[in-house]
Structures are given as C-alpha cells and as structure tokens.
Design an enzyme around this catalytic site. Structure first.
Site, PDB file in Angstrom:
ATOM      1  N   LYS B  45      38.256  47.075  45.786  1.00 12.16           N
ATOM      2  CA  LYS B  45      37.611  46.012  45.905  1.00 12.16           C
ATOM      3  C   LYS B  45      35.998  45.837  45.836  1.00 12.16           C
ATOM      4  O   LYS B  45      35.461  46.733  46.205  1.00 12.16           O
ATOM      5  CB  LYS B  45      37.788  45.278  47.280  1.00 12.16           C
ATOM      6  N   GLY B  72      34.902  35.310  44.903  1.00  9.55           N
ATOM      7  CA  GLY B  72      33.362  35.470  45.484  1.00  9.55           C
ATOM      8  C   GLY B  72      32.985  36.658  46.212  1.00  9.55           C
ATOM      9  O   GLY B  72      32.370  36.814  47.399  1.00  9.55           O
ATOM     10  N   ASN B  99      33.888  49.998  43.559  1.00  9.35           N
ATOM     11  CA  ASN B  99      33.232  48.952  42.935  1.00  9.35           C
ATOM     12  C   ASN B  99      32.083  48.524  43.696  1.00  9.35           C
ATOM     13  O   ASN B  99      32.325  47.766  44.589  1.00  9.35           O
ATOM     14  CB  ASN B  99      34.279  47.841  42.360  1.00  9.35           C
ATOM     15  N   CYS B 130      27.082  39.955  38.607  1.00 11.38           N
ATOM     16  CA  CYS B 130      26.691  39.155  39.616  1.00 11.38           C
ATOM     17  C   CYS B 130      25.375  38.464  39.454  1.00 11.38           C
ATOM     18  O   CYS B 130      24.610  38.898  38.861  1.00 11.38           O
ATOM     19  CB  CYS B 130      26.643  40.279  41.134  1.00 11.38           C
ATOM     20  N   GLY B 244      43.934  41.901  30.630  1.00  9.81           N
ATOM     21  CA  GLY B 244      45.158  41.528  30.208  1.00  9.81           C
ATOM     22  C   GLY B 244      46.099  42.678  29.882  1.00  9.81           C
ATOM     23  O   GLY B 244      47.071  42.185  29.342  1.00  9.81           O
TER      24      GLY B 244
HETATM   25  C1  FMN Z   1      41.637  37.994  42.066  1.00  5.25           C
HETATM   26  C2  FMN Z   1      40.522  38.757  41.255  1.00  5.25           C
HETATM   27  C3  FMN Z   1      39.372  39.356  41.942  1.00  5.25           C
HETATM   28  C4  FMN Z   1      38.590  40.276  41.251  1.00  5.25           C
HETATM   29  N1  FMN Z   1      37.419  40.699  41.780  1.00  5.25           N
HETATM   30  C5  FMN Z   1      36.468  41.477  41.094  1.00  5.25           C
HETATM   31  C6  FMN Z   1      35.602  42.486  42.135  1.00  5.25           C
HETATM   32  O1  FMN Z   1      35.384  42.231  43.046  1.00  5.25           O
HETATM   33  N2  FMN Z   1      34.756  42.884  41.148  1.00  5.25           N
HETATM   34  C7  FMN Z   1      34.981  43.351  39.962  1.00  5.25           C
HETATM   35  O2  FMN Z   1      34.054  43.980  39.304  1.00  5.25           O
HETATM   36  N3  FMN Z   1      36.207  42.526  39.203  1.00  5.25           N
HETATM   37  C8  FMN Z   1      36.754  41.661  39.864  1.00  5.25           C
HETATM   38  N4  FMN Z   1      37.643  41.149  39.186  1.00  5.25           N
HETATM   39  C9  FMN Z   1      38.121  41.350  37.853  1.00  5.25           C
HETATM   40  C10 FMN Z   1      38.996  42.344  37.321  1.00  5.25           C
HETATM   41  O3  FMN Z   1      38.578  43.642  37.896  1.00  5.25           O
HETATM   42  C11 FMN Z   1      38.912  42.626  35.954  1.00  5.25           C
HETATM   43  O4  FMN Z   1      37.944  42.923  35.291  1.00  5.25           O
HETATM   44  C12 FMN Z   1      39.711  41.358  35.277  1.00  5.25           C
HETATM   45  O5  FMN Z   1      40.580  40.779  36.120  1.00  5.25           O
HETATM   46  C13 FMN Z   1      40.008  41.430  33.866  1.00  5.25           C
HETATM   47  O6  FMN Z   1      41.433  42.352  33.889  1.00  5.25           O
HETATM   48  P1  FMN Z   1      42.970  41.758  34.037  1.00  5.25           P
HETATM   49  O7  FMN Z   1      42.959  40.623  33.050  1.00  5.25           O
HETATM   50  O8  FMN Z   1      43.719  42.979  33.909  1.00  5.25           O
HETATM   51  O9  FMN Z   1      43.134  41.033  35.355  1.00  5.25           O
HETATM   52  C14 FMN Z   1      38.580  40.366  39.751  1.00  5.25           C
HETATM   53  C15 FMN Z   1      39.742  39.913  39.181  1.00  5.25           C
HETATM   54  C16 FMN Z   1      40.580  39.105  39.905  1.00  5.25           C
HETATM   55  C17 FMN Z   1      41.909  38.424  39.255  1.00  5.25           C
END
Ligand code: FMN
Ligand code: FAD
Ligand code: FES
Lengths: 255, 303
Positions: B45, B72, B99, B130, B244
């Site tokens: 996280k 957030g 992260n 951020c 994705g």
């Molecule tokens: C619920 C949720 C929480 C996320 N929290 C973070 C985060 O804390 N830090 C971060 O760098 N990316 C965060 N992301 C982004 C993901 O790490 C990723 O870059 C993004 O979802 C695209 O990949 P995916 O399509 O496989 O989900 C979050 C994504 C989701 C769906």
C-alpha cells in the site's frame, strides 16, 4: 479463518417474490465454517458491465450437506445475472468474508432481529443458529407491502415473527420502529436492511439502552481488507466493512 | 527449465510478476489464494510519513470494464509499517517493495529514509502522482522539472533500488520518464491511474466523494500498453508495466511492448488467485514458444 475460492453449483433456484430469488448452492469440497452475518463475493460472468464481484450475505448454511443459500434481490446487471442462474450452473465464490454477528454466550436474555427488505436475508441464518442454541428471540420484519416479503413460512417456522408494512397489507401499518412489540423487553437487537431503517433502529436502541448490532452494505471491491474502498467512518476512523464488519456494534459507529 | 528471472536495477526478481500498490494490501490478505513466495515480489500500500485517514466514502465506482477509486492514500504511516507490518513480511522469500508517497519533498525524503533502514526491503516505488501541497497542489509527476526534483532528493537519501511510478495524466510521458532517469531513478513503473469521473444521473450527483478519481482495470490496458511502448523506447533503465493486466496473455503483451516486469492491480479484486496463475502462464508461454529465457520476450514486439 481460512478463506476459499470455490466453484459452487446451483442446486435449486426459488423465485421467492417478483424481485428476489433464493439460490441454494452446493460445493463438491467441504465448505469452510461460515457464521451468521458473514458474506461471500460472487463472480458475475458473461456480463460486460460487471467487473467486480458482488457481495451477498449468507442466508443459510449447512456444513453437513455442503450447502449455502443466498437471497438475491435484482437491482442491476450483476444481481440480474445471479437471478437468471439455472440448476447446474456454476458460480465462482470467495468466502467466507467478514466478521459475523456476535453470538450470545449465555441464555436468559432476549434478542430481537429486525430486518427490512432483502436485508432480512442474513437474519434467517442468525435465527436458525439462535434457535439451535436455545435462545429466546423474535423477528420483526418491515416491508413496503406484503407482496415484497419472501419465505414467510420458513421464517415463521423458526419462531415468532411480527411484521410492519407501509401500506398496512400485513401486520401493523408503518415502520419497524413504531411496532407495538418494542414495548417488550429485549437485551440486544440485530438489524440489517436499508440504511434509513437501520439508522432509526440504532437510534431507538441507543435511546432505550439496548445493545444493537447493525450489518452494513458499503460498496466493495476486494472483500479482503486490501483496497480500502468499503470504509465506514467509525469512532476509530475509517474501518473496512469487509473485514472489520459488515457487523458493527452501534457503539463503534458515529450514528 | 526456462529462465524467468529478471533484474530491475539491483533488484533480482525470480519472475517478472509483481502486484500494484493499493490493490494487494500488505500481501497477507491474499495468502489464502496465492503462494506469496511464488511471486517476483509485491508492492505494498501507498505509505506516507504520517498517518492518513484518506478520503470520505464513497471511494469507488465501477465503470465499464474498470473502476474509479479515490482512497486517498489511507495508511497508518511509515513508523507503524516498520513496527507492525514489516516483522510479518521480512522472512518471506520474495521481494517486498514499499510504495512511498508524500505531500512535499521533505516528506518523501523522510519516508524513504525510514524505509531504507528496513533490511529486507530491497526497493521502493516512488509514487509521484501525489499533489504537491506546497506548490498549489499540482502533482509532482505532471511536469518534468518537478518530477526530477523529487526524484533527485529521494535518490540522495535512498541507496537501494529506486523505481519511480509515473502518472499517465500528462501530455508526453516519455519526457517525464527521461527526466526521472536523468535524476537517478533505477527504473520507471507505469501507469498509475487515469483521472476520471462517474455521475449518478438519477441523483444528479457525482458517485465519488471527491468528484473525480483514478481509473484502473481492463479498460485502461490499451493506454497503458501504448505508454509502456513509448517509454521503453525513450529510456535505458528497465520499465515496469502496469494497467489493466488481468491474465497471463496481458502480462506477455506488456513484456513484448518493452516492460521488464509487470504489476497486477484491479485484477486482484476480480480473481484473488490471478497473480499465481500469471506466473504459471508466463512459464508455459516460454516453453510453448521454445524460448529459454523471459529476456527473449522483453521488447520483442515484431513491428
Ligand atoms: C483501490 C486502488 C488503490 C490504489 N492505491 C495506490 C497507491 O496507494 N499508490 C499507487 O502508487 N498506486 C495506487 N493505485 C494504482 C495501482 O497501483 C495501479 O497503478 C493502477 O490501478 C493501474 O493498474 P490496474 O489497471 O492493473 O489496476 C491504486 C489502485 C486502486 C484500484
Ligand atoms: C456485505 C454485503 C452483503 C449484501 N448482502 C446482500 C444479499 O444478501 N442479497 C442481496 O440481494 N444484496 C446484498 N447486498 C447488496 C448487493 O451486493 C448489491 O445489490 C449488488 O452488488 C448490486 O449489484 P448489481 O450489479 O445488480 O447492481 P449495480 O448496477 O451495481 O447497482 C444498482 C443499484 O444498486 C445500488 N447498489 C449497489 N451496491 C449497493 C450496496 N452495496 N448497497 C446499496 N446499494 C447498492 C447502486 O448504487 C445502484 O443504484 C449486500 C452488500 C454487501 C456489501
Ligand atoms: S472491499 Fe476492499 S477493503 Fe473492503
């Protein structure tokens, strides 16, 4: 508690009213112990608009027969797919999830189970278990109209059931919080249903010094406490409904 | 036996499969479904210097083939992580990557320093999407200069592998990638979520408490692939592909586009066992195509 990802087979589909189906599902492998108030996340297939699993409460559970029942109310594409399942279809299921209701330790107390709409689904399994351990309990179920209720015989077979309907078609007319049975003494209330109903029940319980547990239905994604999408703003800050709940004591909530 | 291991800077992965931050908790939440030691690693996280409550509920909305989130960065802060979570993860036989997020450069640096002190954390992923609260709230990662500035500051304080996670909400992502490479990043990962929005037409209200949020899931894959392709051509450091990925074939597509490793995000919500399945798929793919090493796949797109 170990969670599993299991393909359940639909054993029976019962259309319990115009909008709700009861799915009785069977598993080849033994199902992990599942408690009243816990839920499962069901994968919806062949539905382009649905990517996330759908959380559904455990309506009934039979560890010996490896059977689990879900009561599904159709509100959108995901629940429509679930309601269209036929005997023999398979549903990939993540379970058991969440904490469940606090089960009474000793008898001599009286419990009231208050349900509204499809929210009374988990109260069925809770009532079965309370009956099993010999607790004194009663059910109070609210609905818009008698035709919105479901499985009345099954609920009534477990014990005393009282009703309120908004149109007066069954039981007392009005809302659950106006029912005359509330004049009786209860030590704890368990409630699940539409949020306005649960808020009213919680307020009633607080004003009357009765313990009260509510089961929340926040929107979920992972169901595992990983994504933090489902949080409720509690006295201890944002907590996950999928793992710290869905059942909370009203003392933990800001309601 | 096919060779599946890859290197990201000084970081050795037994295979190219990682998980995306914020979608895999601290890994332990998925231990019933995935053998964590089977993964190349996982990224925990988003972690900040201080405790954050995150945004108000509702924080998520399902959208066609994807979702929006506005969590957030809810987390208990880096000290809590070090004291309470790290001890549960440090003996795993895989790479646990933190992260790191921040609201100003000083916070990023302080958080990275604290993670550097944790022996068994071999790398950080710096989330530069951020908002910079001291500079009007524009995200660090949207301009080459501000992206490079935060990366250089963290680079000075963090000696292990530094992966910088790029925001896709920019005009030219390759330019940002080159800027962070120049500032000392060992690798870039992309994409973070795309800024999106969802509306409830009946209530005439936004669905998210924050109105806008980050889009992820299968719907973003074509954009993510395109960006990985562009960035892989623009920099010399290894690229980690995200966006994705829901199955093994998706993962192979990112490797072909030039990624040395991939991260699985939203798909963990659809199938909590998916990461283990992707590891198996890649191995089988190599066997099926008579390849002896995953290196033969990386950037091997025939155009
Ligand atoms: C619920 C949720 C929480 C996320 N929290 C973070 C985060 O804390 N830090 C971060 O760098 N990316 C965060 N992301 C982004 C993901 O790490 C990723 O870059 C993004 O979802 C695209 O990949 P995916 O399509 O496989 O989900 C979050 C994504 C989701 C769906
Ligand atoms: C722990 C838990 C237990 C649940 N138990 C049951 C159950 O036993 N039986 C049952 O039928 N349903 C139950 N639900 C609600 C059920 O998950 C949703 O109705 C379902 O996800 C809707 O999916 P859909 O694709 O049909 O509708 P969508 O297209 O997703 O939504 C249709 C409409 O319903 C609303 N909606 C969607 N999810 C929820 C929700 N969680 N709470 C309130 N409104 C929502 C949406 O905002 C929208 O207006 C439970 C939810 C949770 C979180
Ligand atoms: S649904 Fe992901 S944390 Fe509760």
């Amino acid at each position: 508690m170990k969670k599993v990802l299991v393909d359940l087979t639909v054993k029976e589909v019962l259309h319990v009213n115009a909008n709700c189906v009861l799915l009785v599902m069977h598993s080849e492998e033994p199902l992990p112990m599942t408690l009243p108030g816990q839920f499962a996340e069901l994968r919806v297939d062949n539905t382009p608009s649905v990517v996330l699993r759908r959380p559904i409460s455990v309506h009934s559970f039979d560890a010996e027969k490896n059977e689990i029942g879900f009561l599904v109310q159709v509100v959108g594409d995901g629940t429509r797919w679930l309601a269209s399942l036929k005997e023999g279809d398979k549903v990939n299921t993540l379970m058991p999830l969440g904490n469940g209701f606090t089960m009474p330790e000793k008898s001599g107390k009286r419990y009231l189970l208050v349900g509204g709409g499809v929210g009374s689904a988990p109260l069925y399994y809770l009532a079965q278990e309370l009956k099993e351990i010999g607790c004194d309990f009663a059910l109070l179920i609210g609905a818009r109209s008698a035709k919105d209720l479901y499985r009345r015989d099954a609920y009534e077979a477990l014990g005393r059931v009282e009703y309120t309907t908004e149109d007066g078609s069954l039981g007392e007319r009005g809302y659950v919080t106006n029912h005359s049975m509330l004049a009786e003494k209860f030590d704890r209330i368990y409630t699940c249903g539409p949020k306005p109903m649960m808020l009213a029940v919680a307020k009633y319980a607080r004003e009357n010094g009765i313990e009260c547990e509510v089961s929340l239905e926040n929107k979920m994604a992972c169901g595992l406490g990983a994504c933090l999408c489902c949080v409720e703003d509690t006295k201890e800050g944002h907590r996950c409904v999928c793992t710290d709940g869905p059942v909370f004591s009203i003392d933990e909530l800001k309601w | 036996m096919v060779k599946t291991n890859v290197k990201i800077g000084g970081l050795e992965l037994k295979n190219p499969v990682l998980t995306a931050s914020g979608t895999f908790g601290y890994g332990l939440e998925f231990a019933d479904f995935v053998d964590l030691n089977k993964l190349g690693g996982f990224i925990v996280k988003g972690t900040t210097l201080n405790h954050r409550e995150g945004n108000a509920y509702p924080r998520s909305a399902e959208t066609p083939m994807g979702m929006l989130n506005a969590v957030g960065l809810q987390n208990k802060g880096v000290d809590y992580f070090a004291q309470n979570i790290y001890p549960q993860l440090k003996d795993l036989d895989t790479n646990v990557i933190v992260n790191v997020s921040g609201a100003c450069i000083e916070d990023y640096v302080a958080c990275a320093e604290k993670v550097a002190a944790l022996d068994k954390i071999p790398a950080i992923e710096l989330n530069i999407s951020c908002p910079n609260v001291k500079q009007g709230g524009m995200a660090f990662g949207v301009m080459p200069a501000s992206a490079a500035e935060v990366v250089s500051a963290v680079r000075k304080a963090y000696p292990k592998t530094l992966i910088v996670k790029l925001s896709p909400n920019v005009t030219d992502i390759a330019e940002i990638a080159r800027a962070v490479e120049g500032a000392g990043a060992d690798s870039v990962s992309l994409i973070n979520t795309l800024l999106g929005m969802a509306i409830d037409s009946e209530k005439r209200r936004p669905i998210l408490s924050t109105i806008t949020g980050g889009m992820s899931g299968p719907a973003v894959k074509p954009i993510a692939l395109r960006m990985v392709w562009q960035v892989a051509k623009a920099v010399k450091i290894p690229v980690v592909g995200i966006g994705g990925i829901t199955n093994g074939a998706d993962a192979v597509e990112f490797l072909l586009a030039g990624a040395s490793a991939i991260e699985v995000g939203t798909a963990n919500f659809m199938n909590p066992a998916v990461t283990g399945e992707i590891v198996d798929y890649i191995e089988n793919y190599l066997v099926r195509h008579n390849m002896s090493s995953v290196d033969e796949l990386i950037g091997a797109l025939q155009v």
